[in-house]
Design a protein around this motif. Structure first.
Motif, PDB file in Angstrom:
ATOM      1  N   THR A  48     -17.835 -11.799 -31.135  1.00 49.72           N
ATOM      2  CA  THR A  48     -17.405 -12.586 -29.991  1.00 49.72           C
ATOM      3  C   THR A  48     -17.533 -11.843 -28.669  1.00 49.72           C
ATOM      4  OG1 THR A  48     -15.432 -13.670 -29.023  1.00 49.72           O
ATOM      5  CG2 THR A  48     -15.051 -11.823 -30.516  1.00 49.72           C
ATOM      6  N   ASN A  49     -17.576 -12.621 -27.598  1.00 51.58           N
ATOM      7  CA  ASN A  49     -17.593 -12.024 -26.256  1.00 51.58           C
ATOM      8  C   ASN A  49     -16.191 -11.719 -25.748  1.00 51.58           C
ATOM      9  OD1 ASN A  49     -16.560 -14.535 -25.257  1.00 51.58           O
ATOM     10  ND2 ASN A  49     -18.643 -15.315 -24.971  1.00 51.58           N
ATOM     11  N   GLY A  50     -15.162 -12.079 -26.523  1.00 49.09           N
ATOM     12  CA  GLY A  50     -13.796 -11.698 -26.176  1.00 49.09           C
ATOM     13  C   GLY A  50     -13.106 -12.590 -25.167  1.00 49.09           C
ATOM     14  N   TYR A  51     -13.661 -13.792 -24.903  1.00 53.26           N
ATOM     15  CA  TYR A  51     -13.123 -14.648 -23.845  1.00 53.26           C
ATOM     16  C   TYR A  51     -12.247 -15.778 -24.375  1.00 53.26           C
ATOM     17  CZ  TYR A  51     -13.835 -14.709 -18.775  1.00 53.26           C
ATOM     18  OH  TYR A  51     -13.702 -14.541 -17.410  1.00 53.26           O
ATOM     19  N   THR A  52     -11.898 -15.758 -25.648  1.00 49.73           N
ATOM     20  CA  THR A  52     -10.998 -16.760 -26.211  1.00 49.73           C
ATOM     21  C   THR A  52      -9.661 -16.721 -25.476  1.00 49.73           C
ATOM     22  OG1 THR A  52     -11.997 -16.223 -28.347  1.00 49.73           O
ATOM     23  CG2 THR A  52     -10.072 -17.665 -28.373  1.00 49.73           C
ATOM     24  N   SER A  53      -9.099 -17.875 -25.187  1.00 51.09           N
ATOM     25  CA  SER A  53      -7.804 -17.899 -24.510  1.00 51.09           C
ATOM     26  C   SER A  53      -6.731 -17.324 -25.422  1.00 51.09           C
ATOM     27  CB  SER A  53      -7.427 -19.327 -24.104  1.00 51.09           C
ATOM     28  OG  SER A  53      -7.125 -20.110 -25.248  1.00 51.09           O
ATOM     29  N   ARG A  54      -5.651 -16.889 -24.818  1.00 51.07           N
ATOM     30  CA  ARG A  54      -4.560 -16.302 -25.599  1.00 51.07           C
ATOM     31  C   ARG A  54      -3.990 -17.310 -26.593  1.00 51.07           C
ATOM     32  NH1 ARG A  54      -0.504 -12.997 -22.141  1.00 51.07           N
ATOM     33  NH2 ARG A  54      -2.362 -11.674 -22.203  1.00 51.07           N
ATOM     34  N   ALA A  55      -3.808 -18.557 -26.154  1.00 49.00           N
ATOM     35  CA  ALA A  55      -3.231 -19.571 -27.030  1.00 49.00           C
ATOM     36  C   ALA A  55      -4.123 -19.831 -28.247  1.00 49.00           C
ATOM     37  CB  ALA A  55      -3.001 -20.868 -26.255  1.00 49.00           C
ATOM     38  N   ALA A  56      -5.433 -19.938 -28.016  1.00 42.39           N
ATOM     39  CA  ALA A  56      -6.360 -20.191 -29.128  1.00 42.39           C
ATOM     40  C   ALA A  56      -6.418 -19.001 -30.072  1.00 42.39           C
ATOM     41  CB  ALA A  56      -7.744 -20.516 -28.582  1.00 42.39           C
ATOM     42  N   LEU A  57      -6.419 -17.806 -29.513  1.00 45.63           N
ATOM     43  CA  LEU A  57      -6.482 -16.612 -30.362  1.00 45.63           C
ATOM     44  C   LEU A  57      -5.212 -16.480 -31.199  1.00 45.63           C
ATOM     45  CD1 LEU A  57      -8.311 -14.268 -31.064  1.00 45.63           C
ATOM     46  CD2 LEU A  57      -7.271 -12.957 -29.202  1.00 45.63           C
ATOM     47  N   ALA A  99     -12.663  -8.640 -35.963  1.00 46.00           N
ATOM     48  CA  ALA A  99     -13.547  -9.095 -34.893  1.00 46.00           C
ATOM     49  C   ALA A  99     -14.331  -7.918 -34.350  1.00 46.00           C
ATOM     50  CB  ALA A  99     -12.749  -9.752 -33.764  1.00 46.00           C
ATOM     51  N   ASN A 100     -15.580  -8.201 -34.013  1.00 46.44           N
ATOM     52  CA  ASN A 100     -16.344  -7.259 -33.193  1.00 46.44           C
ATOM     53  C   ASN A 100     -16.513  -7.916 -31.834  1.00 46.44           C
ATOM     54  OD1 ASN A 100     -18.743  -6.007 -31.856  1.00 46.44           O
ATOM     55  ND2 ASN A 100     -18.652  -4.720 -33.666  1.00 46.44           N
ATOM     56  N   VAL A 101     -16.011  -7.251 -30.809  1.00 49.51           N
ATOM     57  CA  VAL A 101     -16.030  -7.793 -29.448  1.00 49.51           C
ATOM     58  C   VAL A 101     -17.030  -7.019 -28.608  1.00 49.51           C
ATOM     59  CG1 VAL A 101     -14.667  -8.251 -27.371  1.00 49.51           C
ATOM     60  CG2 VAL A 101     -13.619  -8.513 -29.633  1.00 49.51           C
ATOM     61  N   ASP A 102     -17.893  -7.758 -27.922  1.00 46.08           N
ATOM     62  CA  ASP A 102     -18.827  -7.131 -26.987  1.00 46.08           C
ATOM     63  C   ASP A 102     -18.095  -6.742 -25.711  1.00 46.08           C
ATOM     64  OD1 ASP A 102     -21.075  -7.336 -28.557  1.00 46.08           O
ATOM     65  OD2 ASP A 102     -21.755  -9.213 -27.665  1.00 46.08           O
ATOM     66  N   LEU A 103     -18.182  -5.471 -25.353  1.00 45.41           N
ATOM     67  CA  LEU A 103     -17.722  -5.006 -24.046  1.00 45.41           C
ATOM     68  C   LEU A 103     -18.984  -4.549 -23.329  1.00 45.41           C
ATOM     69  CD1 LEU A 103     -15.549  -4.402 -22.002  1.00 45.41           C
ATOM     70  CD2 LEU A 103     -15.027  -2.287 -23.224  1.00 45.41           C
ATOM     71  N   LYS A 104     -19.508  -5.421 -22.465  1.00 46.05           N
ATOM     72  CA  LYS A 104     -20.871  -5.284 -21.963  1.00 46.05           C
ATOM     73  C   LYS A 104     -21.014  -4.334 -20.778  1.00 46.05           C
ATOM     74  CE  LYS A 104     -21.523 -10.078 -23.420  1.00 46.05           C
ATOM     75  NZ  LYS A 104     -22.461  -9.943 -24.544  1.00 46.05           N
ATOM     76  N   GLU A 129     -13.381  -3.916 -33.737  1.00 51.71           N
ATOM     77  CA  GLU A 129     -14.441  -2.969 -33.424  1.00 51.71           C
ATOM     78  C   GLU A 129     -15.126  -3.456 -32.144  1.00 51.71           C
ATOM     79  OE1 GLU A 129     -16.821  -1.644 -36.731  1.00 51.71           O
ATOM     80  OE2 GLU A 129     -15.205  -2.040 -38.183  1.00 51.71           O
ATOM     81  N   VAL A 130     -15.635  -2.523 -31.353  1.00 57.21           N
ATOM     82  CA  VAL A 130     -16.180  -2.848 -30.037  1.00 57.21           C
ATOM     83  C   VAL A 130     -17.636  -2.434 -29.971  1.00 57.21           C
ATOM     84  CG1 VAL A 130     -15.975  -2.411 -27.548  1.00 57.21           C
ATOM     85  CG2 VAL A 130     -13.903  -2.553 -28.961  1.00 57.21           C
ATOM     86  N   THR A 131     -18.471  -3.310 -29.403  1.00 58.28           N
ATOM     87  CA  THR A 131     -19.887  -3.002 -29.228  1.00 58.28           C
ATOM     88  C   THR A 131     -20.264  -3.016 -27.757  1.00 58.28           C
ATOM     89  OG1 THR A 131     -20.564  -3.876 -31.378  1.00 58.28           O
ATOM     90  CG2 THR A 131     -22.245  -3.817 -29.671  1.00 58.28           C
ATOM     91  N   THR A 132     -21.017  -2.010 -27.333  1.00 56.77           N
ATOM     92  CA  THR A 132     -21.592  -1.981 -25.996  1.00 56.77           C
ATOM     93  C   THR A 132     -23.106  -1.857 -26.116  1.00 56.77           C
ATOM     94  OG1 THR A 132     -19.623  -0.947 -25.031  1.00 56.77           O
ATOM     95  CG2 THR A 132     -21.677  -0.799 -23.774  1.00 56.77           C
ATOM     96  N   LEU A 133     -23.818  -2.873 -25.649  1.00 57.26           N
ATOM     97  CA  LEU A 133     -25.271  -2.813 -25.558  1.00 57.26           C
ATOM     98  C   LEU A 133     -25.607  -1.989 -24.318  1.00 57.26           C
ATOM     99  CD1 LEU A 133     -27.880  -4.049 -26.925  1.00 57.26           C
ATOM    100  CD2 LEU A 133     -27.812  -5.735 -25.069  1.00 57.26           C
TER     101      LEU A 133
END
Length: 338
Positions: free
Chosen positions: A160-169, A179-184, A217-221
């Motif tokens: 995921t890009n990590g932009y899910t709202s707090r309520a949905a998450l 989750a693997n979140v992209d931190l770009k 886990e976090v991914t940075t391209l």
């Protein structure tokens, strides 16, 4: 599939609605769609246009997500619908992520949540990964599948890009294992220019994942000339170590020219090794090098004695020196699920 009413929205005057599924909080007029292109206001009611319409289904090694601390060597059924709330200039899956926005069409084959779970079990998968595009935008579909997957003994993963709202998450957290979140990057201006989104929103999302206890886990391209300066890479590493935890894995991966970012060269192996060195200086325990061939970029080291406890090559598990989560050499208990 039957049209599916969306979750996380509120009515506004003049038939408009506000979608609260992600951190953009789009205001959508009657007959219009949100920025993801797959949530439409029909006479004052917000609907998902992609529920039950899969655009991609593949059986992958879990390491390909990439997730290195979740059942290493296991298989994951990767699924997606069309659409994305980000408009990344370098998107490698733009043909499906940007399809609704660029063509105003919805594409996919009918596949119920039950169908996806059965397919995962048939292919001896240990998990289902909601990936390729952005799982947030097909939340209702992912949620229903995740609940059924858990009931069948499968784990659930967001890439995921990590932009899910707090309520949905918070709603899906009981069913979401990792989750693997992209931190770009770590520059607000560049983040907006490249993705259309806010760095601040992504950082808030990462903090929410951590707070909710979802394995992260976090991914940075690493993109040459854009986010590869030592100063920016250090900022990313320091954020992970300081706010998420020093044992949260950081995947630094190589960029290849794609979509609307064809003017930059591929990332060199040397650049990724420098990023890894910076992460180690900051104190991160697990930094993985991806999209290039290296002798040790995929190895998991024990934070206690630095012995190699998981050896991989090309997303494939070769050797494990763990008893459960504990290092066989020193007994240190690694975080994750091994």
């Amino acid at each position: 599939m039957e049209l599916h009413q969306a979750r996380f929205w509120e009515s506004l005057p003049d038939g408009k609605v506000r979608c609260n599924l992600c951190r953009f909080h789009c205001v959508v007029a009657v007959g219009q769609r949100g920025r993801c292109g797959v949530r439409e206001n029909r006479e004052g009611v917000l609907f998902s246009l992609v529920y039950g319409l899969s655009i991609a289904e593949h059986v992958d090694p879990i390491e390909k997500k990439p997730l290195y601390h979740v059942l290493p060597g296991s298989r994951s059924l990767s699924v997606a619908t069309v659409g994305c709330n980000f408009h990344c200039l370098h998107c490698q899956n733009a043909d499906i992520s940007q399809w609704p926005r660029e063509h105003r069409q919805i594409s996919g084959r009918p596949a119920t949540p039950e169908t996806l779970v059965a397919q995962a079990l048939e292919n001896r998968c240990a998990s289902i990964s909601y990936t390729y595009t952005e799982p947030t935008i097909f939340f209702e579909y992912a949620y229903d599948t995740a609940v059924k997957a858990r009931g069948a003994g499968l784990k659930n993963v967001f890439v995921t890009n990590g932009y899910t709202s707090r309520a949905a998450l918070e709603a899906i957290a009981p069913w979401l294992d990792a989750a693997n979140v992209d931190l770009k990057g770590f520059d607000e201006k560049i983040y907006r220019e490249v993705t259309g989104a806010s760095l601040t929103g992504v950082l808030e999302g990462l903090r929410d994942y951590r707070r909710l206890g979802i394995w992260l886990e976090v991914t940075t391209l690493v993109i040459p000339g854009l986010n590869d300066s030592p100063a920016e890479l250090r900022q990313i590493a320091e954020f992970i170590a300081g706010e998420l935890g020093r044992e949260v894995p950081w995947h630094v991966t190589a960029f290849c020219p794609a979509y609307k970012m064809l003017d930059r060269p591929p990332t060199s192996t040397e650049s990724l090794l420098k990023a890894r060195a910076i992460g180690r200086e900051v104190g991160l325990a697990h930094i993985y090098v991806g999209n290039v061939a290296t002798a040790d970029g995929e190895e998991t080291l024990c934070p206690g004695c630095e012995a190699v406890v998981v050896r991989r090559r090309g997303f494939r598990l070769q050797e494990m020196a763990l008893d459960g989560n504990r290092c066989r050499q020193c007994g240190y208990e690694l975080k994750g699920e091994f």
